[in-house]
Design a protein around this motif. Structure first.
Motif, mmCIF file in Angstrom:
data_model
loop_
_atom_site.group_PDB
_atom_site.id
_atom_site.type_symbol
_atom_site.label_atom_id
_atom_site.label_comp_id
_atom_site.label_asym_id
_atom_site.label_seq_id
_atom_site.Cartn_x
_atom_site.Cartn_y
_atom_site.Cartn_z
ATOM 1 N N LEU A 13 0.830 -1.092 -0.096
ATOM 2 C CA LEU A 13 -0.109 -0.207 0.096
ATOM 3 C C LEU A 13 0.877 1.040 0.018
ATOM 4 O O LEU A 13 0.588 2.219 -0.857
ATOM 5 C CB LEU A 13 -0.967 -0.256 1.050
ATOM 6 C CG LEU A 13 -1.965 1.172 1.239
ATOM 7 C CD1 LEU A 13 -2.835 1.302 0.019
ATOM 8 C CD2 LEU A 13 -2.686 1.106 2.422
ATOM 9 N N ALA A 14 2.093 1.251 0.785
ATOM 10 C CA ALA A 14 2.796 2.370 0.591
ATOM 11 C C ALA A 14 3.474 2.652 -0.660
ATOM 12 O O ALA A 14 3.743 3.834 -1.045
ATOM 13 C CB ALA A 14 4.168 2.291 1.628
ATOM 14 N N MET A 15 4.002 1.505 -1.234
ATOM 15 C CA MET A 15 4.120 1.570 -2.614
ATOM 16 C C MET A 15 3.058 2.044 -3.639
ATOM 17 O O MET A 15 3.368 3.050 -4.537
ATOM 18 C CB MET A 15 4.813 0.338 -3.294
ATOM 19 C CG MET A 15 6.022 0.017 -2.619
ATOM 20 S SD MET A 15 6.795 -1.636 -3.343
ATOM 21 C CE MET A 15 8.079 -2.023 -2.425
ATOM 22 N N VAL A 16 1.994 1.476 -3.415
ATOM 23 C CA VAL A 16 0.874 2.076 -4.433
ATOM 24 C C VAL A 16 0.722 3.648 -4.097
ATOM 25 O O VAL A 16 0.453 4.433 -5.103
ATOM 26 C CB VAL A 16 -0.478 1.406 -4.315
ATOM 27 C CG1 VAL A 16 -1.501 1.912 -4.832
ATOM 28 C CG2 VAL A 16 -0.084 -0.182 -4.775
ATOM 29 N N LEU A 17 0.594 4.079 -2.680
ATOM 30 C CA LEU A 17 0.449 5.443 -2.307
ATOM 31 C C LEU A 17 1.445 6.291 -3.259
ATOM 32 O O LEU A 17 1.316 7.303 -3.452
ATOM 33 C CB LEU A 17 0.029 5.644 -1.033
ATOM 34 C CG LEU A 17 -1.194 4.952 -0.791
ATOM 35 C CD1 LEU A 17 -1.320 5.092 0.928
ATOM 36 C CD2 LEU A 17 -2.490 5.844 -1.127
ATOM 37 N N GLY A 18 2.618 5.897 -2.946
ATOM 38 C CA GLY A 18 3.780 6.580 -3.554
ATOM 39 C C GLY A 18 3.750 6.778 -4.885
ATOM 40 O O GLY A 18 3.896 7.956 -5.420
ATOM 41 N N PHE A 19 3.363 5.975 -5.819
ATOM 42 C CA PHE A 19 3.141 5.897 -7.263
ATOM 43 C C PHE A 19 1.925 6.685 -7.421
ATOM 44 O O PHE A 19 1.931 7.754 -8.285
ATOM 45 C CB PHE A 19 2.893 4.454 -7.727
ATOM 46 C CG PHE A 19 2.422 4.506 -9.122
ATOM 47 C CD1 PHE A 19 3.368 4.835 -10.106
ATOM 48 C CD2 PHE A 19 1.303 4.542 -9.712
ATOM 49 C CE1 PHE A 19 2.878 4.998 -11.591
ATOM 50 C CE2 PHE A 19 0.602 4.529 -10.975
ATOM 51 C CZ PHE A 19 1.641 4.520 -11.967
ATOM 52 N N GLY A 20 0.778 6.385 -6.548
ATOM 53 C CA GLY A 20 -0.102 7.325 -6.866
ATOM 54 C C GLY A 20 -0.008 8.895 -6.586
ATOM 55 O O GLY A 20 -0.957 9.585 -7.569
ATOM 56 N N LEU A 21 0.565 9.204 -5.690
ATOM 57 C CA LEU A 21 0.842 10.686 -5.304
ATOM 58 C C LEU A 21 1.666 11.417 -6.495
ATOM 59 O O LEU A 21 1.313 12.206 -6.924
ATOM 60 C CB LEU A 21 1.596 10.669 -4.077
ATOM 61 C CG LEU A 21 2.049 12.015 -3.600
ATOM 62 C CD1 LEU A 21 1.122 13.033 -3.286
ATOM 63 C CD2 LEU A 21 2.945 11.926 -2.262
ATOM 64 N N THR A 22 2.575 10.438 -7.197
ATOM 65 C CA THR A 22 3.545 11.089 -8.163
ATOM 66 C C THR A 22 2.529 11.351 -9.359
ATOM 67 O O THR A 22 2.689 12.266 -10.148
ATOM 68 C CB THR A 22 4.818 10.264 -8.385
ATOM 69 O OG1 THR A 22 5.317 11.182 -9.233
ATOM 70 C CG2 THR A 22 4.588 9.100 -8.711
ATOM 71 N N VAL A 23 1.794 10.371 -9.559
ATOM 72 C CA VAL A 23 0.752 10.476 -10.841
ATOM 73 C C VAL A 23 -0.192 11.704 -10.725
ATOM 74 O O VAL A 23 -0.346 12.751 -11.794
ATOM 75 C CB VAL A 23 -0.139 9.402 -10.845
ATOM 76 C CG1 VAL A 23 -1.168 9.647 -11.952
ATOM 77 C CG2 VAL A 23 0.893 8.057 -11.447
ATOM 78 N N VAL A 24 -0.704 11.740 -9.507
ATOM 79 C CA VAL A 24 -1.587 13.093 -8.968
ATOM 80 C C VAL A 24 -0.766 14.357 -9.472
ATOM 81 O O VAL A 24 -1.429 15.257 -9.808
ATOM 82 C CB VAL A 24 -2.184 12.950 -7.635
ATOM 83 C CG1 VAL A 24 -2.710 14.192 -7.137
ATOM 84 C CG2 VAL A 24 -3.208 11.898 -7.339
ATOM 85 N N ILE A 25 0.551 14.482 -8.606
ATOM 86 C CA ILE A 25 1.062 15.552 -8.847
ATOM 87 C C ILE A 25 1.473 15.944 -10.203
ATOM 88 O O ILE A 25 1.362 17.069 -11.021
ATOM 89 C CB ILE A 25 2.465 15.566 -8.025
ATOM 90 C CG1 ILE A 25 2.401 15.562 -6.598
ATOM 91 C CG2 ILE A 25 3.697 16.689 -8.434
ATOM 92 C CD1 ILE A 25 3.554 15.151 -5.909
ATOM 93 N N GLU A 26 1.991 14.831 -11.168
ATOM 94 C CA GLU A 26 2.128 14.985 -12.553
ATOM 95 C C GLU A 26 0.980 15.694 -13.527
ATOM 96 O O GLU A 26 0.953 16.504 -14.130
ATOM 97 C CB GLU A 26 2.865 13.927 -13.180
ATOM 98 C CG GLU A 26 4.074 13.559 -12.717
ATOM 99 C CD GLU A 26 5.094 14.965 -12.763
ATOM 100 O OE1 GLU A 26 5.182 15.604 -13.814
ATOM 101 O OE2 GLU A 26 5.823 14.981 -11.625
ATOM 102 N N VAL A 27 -0.126 15.144 -13.116
ATOM 103 C CA VAL A 27 -1.487 15.502 -13.810
ATOM 104 C C VAL A 27 -1.782 16.776 -13.286
ATOM 105 O O VAL A 27 -2.174 17.862 -14.335
ATOM 106 C CB VAL A 27 -2.622 14.458 -13.416
ATOM 107 C CG1 VAL A 27 -3.978 15.051 -13.807
ATOM 108 C CG2 VAL A 27 -2.203 13.171 -14.010
#
Length: 162
Positions: free
Chosen positions: A95-109
């Motif tokens: 979950l920590a890995m998924v949230l790290g990836f998700g956060l970066t996608v949100v930032i880039e969008v």
């Protein structure tokens, strides 16, 4: 709802200082990545001085702005992965890995809609690598304690509680 996810509901109560520190760090990352102008755009700034330093040595002359930015993105997201795995616990490392990836996608969008920012798919790779490295280091740092707790539980008579 699985027991593991129920277990994380109290994480801010169990680790209030780490929880607050994590929130503060996430706010800092938000400020750096979503602020109106990129950090250190000035040619006298830290990044350009670091590049001059690297350029002055034959061993590091190959490092350019893109390399330095990629490494900085890894370094910026490393604590996010570490803090999240410490907050969620070892069982929810994924979950920590998924949230790290998700956060970066949100930032880039989000950066697509900020005129002074540039969204770059390489940032998703670098930020995700940083978060994943943080999770892996967190798992390595907590491995000994987790092993000793498992051994203690295995020795405990059936029906006894901690």
């Amino acid at each position: 709802m699985p027991r593991n996810l129920l277990h994380t509901k109290g994480m801010l109560h169990r680790h209030p200082v780490l929880g607050l520190f994590t929130l503060a760090y996430l706010a800092f990352v938000g400020w750096v990545t979503l602020g109106p102008q990129p950090i250190d755009e000035d040619s006298n700034g830290f990044i350009y001085r670091a590049l001059e330093l690297f350029d002055g040595h034959s061993m590091t002359a190959w490092i350019d702005y893109n390399d330095l930015e990629f490494a900085a993105n890894i370094a910026m997201f490393f604590p996010i992965g570490l803090f999240l795995v410490l907050l969620f616990g070892r069982r929810l490392w994924w979950l920590a890995m998924v949230l790290g990836f998700g956060l970066t996608v949100v930032i880039e969008v989000a950066q697509v809609f900020i005129p002074s920012r540039v969204s770059d798919p390489r940032d998703i790779v670098a930020n995700s690598c940083g978060a994943i490295l943080g999770v892996l280091i967190g798992l390595a740092l907590t491995a000994r304690k987790a092993r000793s707790l498992r051994l203690a539980d295995a020795r405990r008579p059936v029906g006894a509680t901690r």
